[in-house]
Design a protein around this motif. Structure first.
Motif, PDB file in Angstrom:
ATOM      1  N   ILE A  50       0.881  -1.059   0.048  1.00 41.55           N
ATOM      2  CA  ILE A  50      -0.007  -0.037  -0.040  1.00 41.55           C
ATOM      3  C   ILE A  50       0.798   1.168  -0.024  1.00 41.55           C
ATOM      4  O   ILE A  50       2.110   1.254   0.195  1.00 41.55           O
ATOM      5  N   GLY A  51       0.104   2.323  -0.273  1.00 41.34           N
ATOM      6  CA  GLY A  51       1.059   3.570  -0.104  1.00 41.34           C
ATOM      7  C   GLY A  51       1.030   4.477  -1.398  1.00 41.34           C
ATOM      8  O   GLY A  51       1.462   5.562  -1.578  1.00 41.34           O
ATOM      9  N   PHE A 369      -7.846  -0.552   7.190  1.00 37.50           N
ATOM     10  CA  PHE A 369      -6.563  -0.820   7.428  1.00 37.50           C
ATOM     11  C   PHE A 369      -6.096  -2.296   8.006  1.00 37.50           C
ATOM     12  O   PHE A 369      -5.377  -3.057   7.566  1.00 37.50           O
TER      13      PHE A 369
ATOM     14  N   TRP B 102       0.721  -4.137  11.083  1.00 35.78           N
ATOM     15  CA  TRP B 102       0.631  -3.279  10.169  1.00 35.78           C
ATOM     16  C   TRP B 102       0.862  -1.976  11.035  1.00 35.78           C
ATOM     17  O   TRP B 102       1.479  -0.875  10.254  1.00 35.78           O
ATOM     18  N   GLU B 106       3.435   0.978  10.152  1.00 34.87           N
ATOM     19  CA  GLU B 106       3.151   2.208   9.830  1.00 34.87           C
ATOM     20  C   GLU B 106       3.878   3.328  10.872  1.00 34.87           C
ATOM     21  O   GLU B 106       4.422   4.457  10.292  1.00 34.87           O
ATOM     22  N   ARG B 122       9.417  -4.233   7.574  1.00 33.00           N
ATOM     23  CA  ARG B 122       9.748  -3.392   6.322  1.00 33.00           C
ATOM     24  C   ARG B 122       9.009  -2.091   6.639  1.00 33.00           C
ATOM     25  O   ARG B 122       8.019  -1.838   7.410  1.00 33.00           O
ATOM     26  N   LEU B 124       5.810   0.455   5.393  1.00 32.58           N
ATOM     27  CA  LEU B 124       4.639   0.061   4.776  1.00 32.58           C
ATOM     28  C   LEU B 124       4.013   0.992   3.666  1.00 32.58           C
ATOM     29  O   LEU B 124       3.382   0.608   2.894  1.00 32.58           O
ATOM     30  N   LEU B 125       4.281   2.308   4.121  1.00 32.02           N
ATOM     31  CA  LEU B 125       3.736   3.336   2.969  1.00 32.02           C
ATOM     32  C   LEU B 125       4.653   3.829   1.980  1.00 32.02           C
ATOM     33  O   LEU B 125       4.437   3.932   0.930  1.00 32.02           O
ATOM     34  N   MET B 126       5.974   4.126   2.623  1.00 30.81           N
ATOM     35  CA  MET B 126       7.079   4.663   1.819  1.00 30.81           C
ATOM     36  C   MET B 126       7.981   3.354   1.174  1.00 30.81           C
ATOM     37  O   MET B 126       7.787   2.420   1.770  1.00 30.81           O
TER      38      MET B 126
END
Lengths: 403, 165
Positions: A50-51, A369, B102, B106, B122, B124-126
């Protein structure tokens, strides 16, 4: 990460195949990227990425006033933006320790339930389209247009409504609203019945959904499931009943609960929830008649803008207007977490105030989420076709998933 | 209430507590977080709704990691907080709550707070080699020049940090 997975698959097991679902495939509802590792036709591992839509809403919120953040909440879940407005405004009102007028509370319930129906219509309709049933979607989308007509009458906007204000609403509903809403309450239940006739006892629909994505109540709770997905697993958790807000305790409605938590039960729960929402809307219309005309925003010019006639004619109101626009509301120092039952589950806003006009920290807890984080567990050992139906039933909204 | 029982059973684990508008908050000793979480899990707080963090800026220790828990039976909520300094790690709750997976990723991505014992740490968004942590207070609002590795996080326009001037 996709490359890494490919590398891993090549070295460890030459039979594994990598399939990228998305980011722009029609079934991925926005931009979601899912890396599937397949053995034959069976999914061994799913890695959601995601992102892609990340807009830094929380960071932006820290640099806007409390009022200015409302239009950003529209963009979180574009299927039910009114509900996001209501959820956020309730959080700010909790921080301020105020309550909006009775008429505004009823209207907020009314628009939330309309948004819930709209959201469920889209979720079920698109899920059916993804699985291959197109007709049900057409029946439902006609009704969704009426919902957007009603939103347009309320807020002046169809999609991004920005309808609520801190302490009340932007404006009252116009006189034409009620007849159209009555008409909607007459026609939409019939469309839902038609949809049920097309889907509920349809053997193809049952084959594609029953037993797919089943989850135990313990697992659903541990994954942080809320809303229809949690209720489908058999947990009767609804914030409208458990932690009532906006006087939900005075409305008469039931909370539908499933047994297996599979895609079929999620569909049944959403369908029944729409019927319950019709009941609530009917009660809202009755309550509006009972309450009669009245203010829809609080009469405190330190929080809500004074009416324009007063701004143009009275010095005091002009000063209030100027102070509110330029300096914002005087916020108490503190932190609150306020949660509402959005169409998809618990929508929470965590606000930290340091007393200035902008929130020190603003955090959105979107319902999809945690649900999406269990995707790997849900699809393991199943086929790609099942992954599609599970993804649709989870009702992933990319806008609120990565904010 | 659950806070008194934590006091009884795990003396010294709560460093600070306060209540505001009906929200109860306890600040927990970082080294005893897992103990406290295990205890309140048995007390019925079985759903971890959310994990997030607050950057205190110049404050010491810099970050608050904030956990929101819900008791599904009594419908009570509890907020746990852990104070951490920059580069200090927090014990991961993934073994207790699957939803922590998650949420912690984040927080680690957005604030740069490492979670000790996380099975899949790891971003999550970037993307993996993204410089900086966007929700830190010293990260520029316009996002900075992410592709310029020499000048990590430098703003495109240093005077455009606030939208309100």
């Amino acid at each position: 990460m996709a490359e890494l997975n490919v590398e891993h698959a090549r070295t460890s097991d030459s039979d594994r195949m990598i399939v990228n679902m998305g980011p722009s495939h029609p079934v991925t509802h926005g931009t979601l990227h899912i890396v599937l590792e397949l053995e034959g036709e069976v999914i061994v591992k799913a890695t959601p990425q995601i992102g892609y839509l990340h807009r830094g809403v929380e960071k932006l919120g820290e640099n806007l006033t409390y009022q200015q953040f409302i239009p950003l909440t529209d963009r979180l879940n574009y299927c039910s933006s009114l509900m996001n407005n209501v959820g956020y405004t309730l959080a700010v009102e909790k921080l301020l320790g105020i309550q909006d007028p009775p008429r505004s509370r009823v209207l907020r319930v009314l628009c939330s339930e309309l948004a819930r129906i709209g959201d469920h219509l889209v979720c079920i309709g698109i899920n059916a389209v993804d699985i291959g049933a197109f007709t049900a979607f057409l029946y439902l989308f006609k009704e969704r247009e009426t919902i957007y007509d009603l939103f347009e009458m309320m807020a002046g906007q169809r999609l991004h409504s920005s309808f609520t204000r801190i302490g009340g609403l932007f404006r009252d509903i116009p006189p034409e609203f009620e007849p159209l809403c009555e008409q909607f309450l007459d026609s939409c239940p019939r469309a839902v019945d038609e949809m049920e006739r097309l889907l509920t006892h349809n053997p193809i629909w049952a084959d594609r959904t029953k037993g797919v994505g089943a989850i135990t109540p313990e697992n659903a709770i541990s994954w942080g499931y809320t809303g229809p997905c949690l209720r489908a697993a058999g947990v009767a958790q609804d914030l409208r009943v458990g932690q009532p807000y906006l006087d939900y305790e005075t409305y008469d409605f039931d909370v539908p609960v499933g047994t297996t938590g599979d895609v079929y039960d999620r569909y049944l729960v959403r369908t029944e929830e729409m019927r319950q929402s019709f009941r609530i809307i009917r009660q809202c219309l009755d309550k509006l008649k009972e309450i009669g005309p009245g203010p829809v925003i609080i009469d405190d010019y330190k929080i809500a803008l004074p009416p324009k006639e007063k701004v143009y004619t009275r010095m005091e109101s002009l000063i209030h207007h100027f102070k509110l626009i330029m300096h914002g509301i005087d916020m108490p120092v503190g932190e609150v977490y306020s949660a509402t039952e959005a169409a998809n589950g618990e929508l929470g806003f965590y606000l930290v105030s340091d007393g200035t006009k902008a929130p020190y920290r603003i955090h959105v807890r979107p319902p999809c989420f945690p649900i999406f984080s269990s995707f790997d567990e849900q699809v393991k050992g199943r086929l790609i076709a099942d992954a599609v139906s599970i993804l649709g039933a989870m009702n992933i909204i990319a806008g609120e998933l990565d904010r | 209430m659950v806070i008194e029982r934590i006091d009884e059973q795990l003396p010294g684990a709560i460093l600070d507590r306060h209540a505001f508008r009906g929200d109860r908050t306890v600040v927990v000793d970082r080294s005893r977080l897992l103990e406290v979480v295990d205890f309140i899990f048995r007390e019925g707080y079985q759903q971890l709704m959310d994990v997030t963090a607050v950057d205190g800026g110049q404050r010491d220790p810099r970050f608050d990691v904030v956990y929101h828990l819900l008791n599904l039976t009594s419908q009570e909520r509890l907020r746990l907080k852990v104070r951490v300094a920059d580069q200090e790690s927090v014990p991961s709750l993934v073994s207790r709550f699957k939803s922590a997976d998650w949420s912690e990723r984040e927080v680690a991505d957005m604030f740069g707070i490492p979670f000790e014992g996380h099975p899949d740490p790891r971003r999550l968004l970037m993307w993996e080699d993204y410089p900086g942590h966007p929700l830190r207070k010293d990260y520029p609002l316009d996002g900075g020049d992410a592709f310029c590795s020499q000048d990590i996080g430098a703003s495109y326009a240093p005077d455009a940090r606030s939208l309100n001037g």
